[in-house]
Design a protein around this motif. Structure first.
Motif, PDB file in Angstrom:
ATOM      1  N   ARG A 281      44.666   6.920 -14.123  1.00 55.66           N
ATOM      2  CA  ARG A 281      44.301   6.474 -15.469  1.00 55.66           C
ATOM      3  C   ARG A 281      43.909   5.009 -15.452  1.00 55.66           C
ATOM      4  NH1 ARG A 281      42.016   8.897 -18.626  1.00 55.66           N
ATOM      5  NH2 ARG A 281      41.456   9.877 -16.659  1.00 55.66           N
ATOM      6  N   LEU A 282      44.705   4.224 -14.734  1.00 50.80           N
ATOM      7  CA  LEU A 282      44.415   2.799 -14.699  1.00 50.80           C
ATOM      8  C   LEU A 282      43.066   2.531 -14.052  1.00 50.80           C
ATOM      9  CD1 LEU A 282      45.178  -0.059 -15.261  1.00 50.80           C
ATOM     10  CD2 LEU A 282      46.411  -0.120 -13.099  1.00 50.80           C
ATOM     11  N   ALA A 283      42.815   3.225 -12.929  1.00 54.72           N
ATOM     12  CA  ALA A 283      41.524   3.033 -12.277  1.00 54.72           C
ATOM     13  C   ALA A 283      40.388   3.359 -13.243  1.00 54.72           C
ATOM     14  CB  ALA A 283      41.435   3.927 -11.041  1.00 54.72           C
ATOM     15  N   ALA A 284      40.518   4.472 -13.962  1.00 53.61           N
ATOM     16  CA  ALA A 284      39.468   4.870 -14.910  1.00 53.61           C
ATOM     17  C   ALA A 284      39.326   3.845 -16.022  1.00 53.61           C
ATOM     18  CB  ALA A 284      39.794   6.251 -15.487  1.00 53.61           C
ATOM     19  N   ARG A 285      40.446   3.361 -16.540  1.00 60.40           N
ATOM     20  CA  ARG A 285      40.407   2.396 -17.641  1.00 60.40           C
ATOM     21  C   ARG A 285      39.772   1.088 -17.226  1.00 60.40           C
ATOM     22  NH1 ARG A 285      38.890   2.824 -22.169  1.00 60.40           N
ATOM     23  NH2 ARG A 285      39.091   5.069 -22.080  1.00 60.40           N
ATOM     24  N   LEU A 286      40.156   0.633 -16.027  1.00 64.06           N
ATOM     25  CA  LEU A 286      39.593  -0.630 -15.554  1.00 64.06           C
ATOM     26  C   LEU A 286      38.073  -0.518 -15.447  1.00 64.06           C
ATOM     27  CD1 LEU A 286      42.244  -1.598 -12.872  1.00 64.06           C
ATOM     28  CD2 LEU A 286      41.771  -2.801 -15.007  1.00 64.06           C
ATOM     29  N   THR A 287      37.625   0.584 -14.869  1.00 59.04           N
ATOM     30  CA  THR A 287      36.177   0.774 -14.760  1.00 59.04           C
ATOM     31  C   THR A 287      35.525   0.778 -16.132  1.00 59.04           C
ATOM     32  OG1 THR A 287      36.566   2.086 -12.785  1.00 59.04           O
ATOM     33  CG2 THR A 287      34.416   2.305 -13.832  1.00 59.04           C
ATOM     34  N   ALA A 288      36.136   1.496 -17.068  1.00 61.80           N
ATOM     35  CA  ALA A 288      35.559   1.578 -18.413  1.00 61.80           C
ATOM     36  C   ALA A 288      35.543   0.217 -19.092  1.00 61.80           C
ATOM     37  CB  ALA A 288      36.343   2.591 -19.249  1.00 61.80           C
ATOM     38  N   LEU A 289      36.616  -0.541 -18.900  1.00 61.62           N
ATOM     39  CA  LEU A 289      36.670  -1.852 -19.557  1.00 61.62           C
ATOM     40  C   LEU A 289      35.669  -2.825 -18.946  1.00 61.62           C
ATOM     41  CD1 LEU A 289      40.514  -2.169 -20.119  1.00 61.62           C
ATOM     42  CD2 LEU A 289      38.756  -1.914 -21.886  1.00 61.62           C
ATOM     43  N   VAL A 290      35.450  -2.687 -17.640  1.00 61.55           N
ATOM     44  CA  VAL A 290      34.406  -3.501 -17.022  1.00 61.55           C
ATOM     45  C   VAL A 290      33.050  -3.098 -17.601  1.00 61.55           C
ATOM     46  CG1 VAL A 290      33.181  -3.958 -14.869  1.00 61.55           C
ATOM     47  CG2 VAL A 290      35.674  -4.000 -14.913  1.00 61.55           C
ATOM     48  N   ASP A 291      32.798  -1.801 -17.688  1.00 61.53           N
ATOM     49  CA  ASP A 291      31.529  -1.336 -18.246  1.00 61.53           C
ATOM     50  C   ASP A 291      31.353  -1.784 -19.683  1.00 61.53           C
ATOM     51  OD1 ASP A 291      31.076  -0.136 -15.862  1.00 61.53           O
ATOM     52  OD2 ASP A 291      31.411   1.911 -16.547  1.00 61.53           O
ATOM     53  N   ALA A 292      32.457  -1.847 -20.413  1.00 61.12           N
ATOM     54  CA  ALA A 292      32.387  -2.233 -21.824  1.00 61.12           C
ATOM     55  C   ALA A 292      32.266  -3.744 -21.987  1.00 61.12           C
ATOM     56  CB  ALA A 292      33.613  -1.726 -22.568  1.00 61.12           C
TER      57      ALA A 292
END
Lengths: 146, 146
Positions: B54-65
DNA sequence: GCCACAAGGTTCGCATATCGAACCCACTCG
DNA sequence: CGAGTGGGTTCGATATGCGAACCTTGTGGC
């Protein structure tokens, strides 16, 4: 009402506690709708766009959490509406902060304006004690560590 | 970065837009951790208590955002850490508001104190234009209706 | 009396998300 | 060479979310 902070994973923190109550997908939108004057199930349903069953569950949870109050305004047929408690009203700064961020970083055209005294609100956090803006110069003092 | 408000259900609203970016279970906790100085995956993992994936996915999403920036600080082995962008730093008022609410309504003992100038912060949301507190006397002007 | 409709939900079956645990890979340290 | 660390991915089970349909108690039209 007392979500124990200790049951949450990670750092012991009031932010996590707050998010445990209002951090799901619909809760803050429900608070927004009620604060905008949508008090009935169907109005909140329309305003949030949540699925009926999710909304029913969220309303119940928010009432249990002390954020909303359910008032029965008719017994036959049974009909209730929802109002903010003090705790619910105290969430408005959270909404305001989110709105300001959303206006800036996700919306092209801010869809709703919050106004008072005839002008659009642009607000900052100001410390009640010293009157200065709360910015990045704050220190954090953990009183516990998990 | 531009989450179109129109793709979201319900009322067209910057709050919904903001929540679409940072409204999931872990996003704001990640921002909290990074703002507290946890920049590496394992530190954020420990601080939030999120599952690794989950954290890996969130970090990626937050970078993209555009909320976080990922910096490679070593190539062999490949290692990166995470820092707040301006958009990320501008989320701090949201965290502050949530923390204040959590302190008041869910925590028994506020676990972390935000201090500056030697005292605990107790902040209010103050309008930059007129200097008054933002309270319940605000009017809302919808510029669109969905 | 009968039918349609409204409010405020609940039930159902499926689809997706989330979870913890295990695994992986590229290094570094002893 | 073997153990340990950082930063992830993969896996299978479970929980949660979803839209559509249904239910219940009433009201209004005819």
């Amino acid at each position: 009402m007392t979500t124990r902070l200790d049951d949450l994973p990670g750092r012991r923190c009031s932010i996590a506690g707050a998010l445990d109550v209002v951090g799901d997908r619909w809760a803050l939108l429900v608070v927004r709708e009620v604060s905008l004057g949508a008090h009935r199930f169907s109005e909140i349903l329309r305003g949030t766009g949540a699925p009926r069953e999710r909304l029913a569950a969220r309303l119940t949870a928010l009432v249990d959490a002390g954020v909303l109050e359910r008032r029965e305004y008719s017994q036959n047929p049974p009909r209730s509406d929802y109002h903010l408690t003090k705790a619910g009203r105290d969430l408005l700064p959270v909404l305001q902060a989110l709105m300001q961020w959303g206006d800036r970083y996700v919306a092209d055209v801010p869809p709703v304006e919050l106004r008072h005294r005839g002008h659009r609100i642009q607000a900052s956090w100001v410390c009640d004690v010293c009157g200065e803006r709360v910015g990045r110069d704050t220190e954090r003092h953990a009183t516990h560590e998990s």
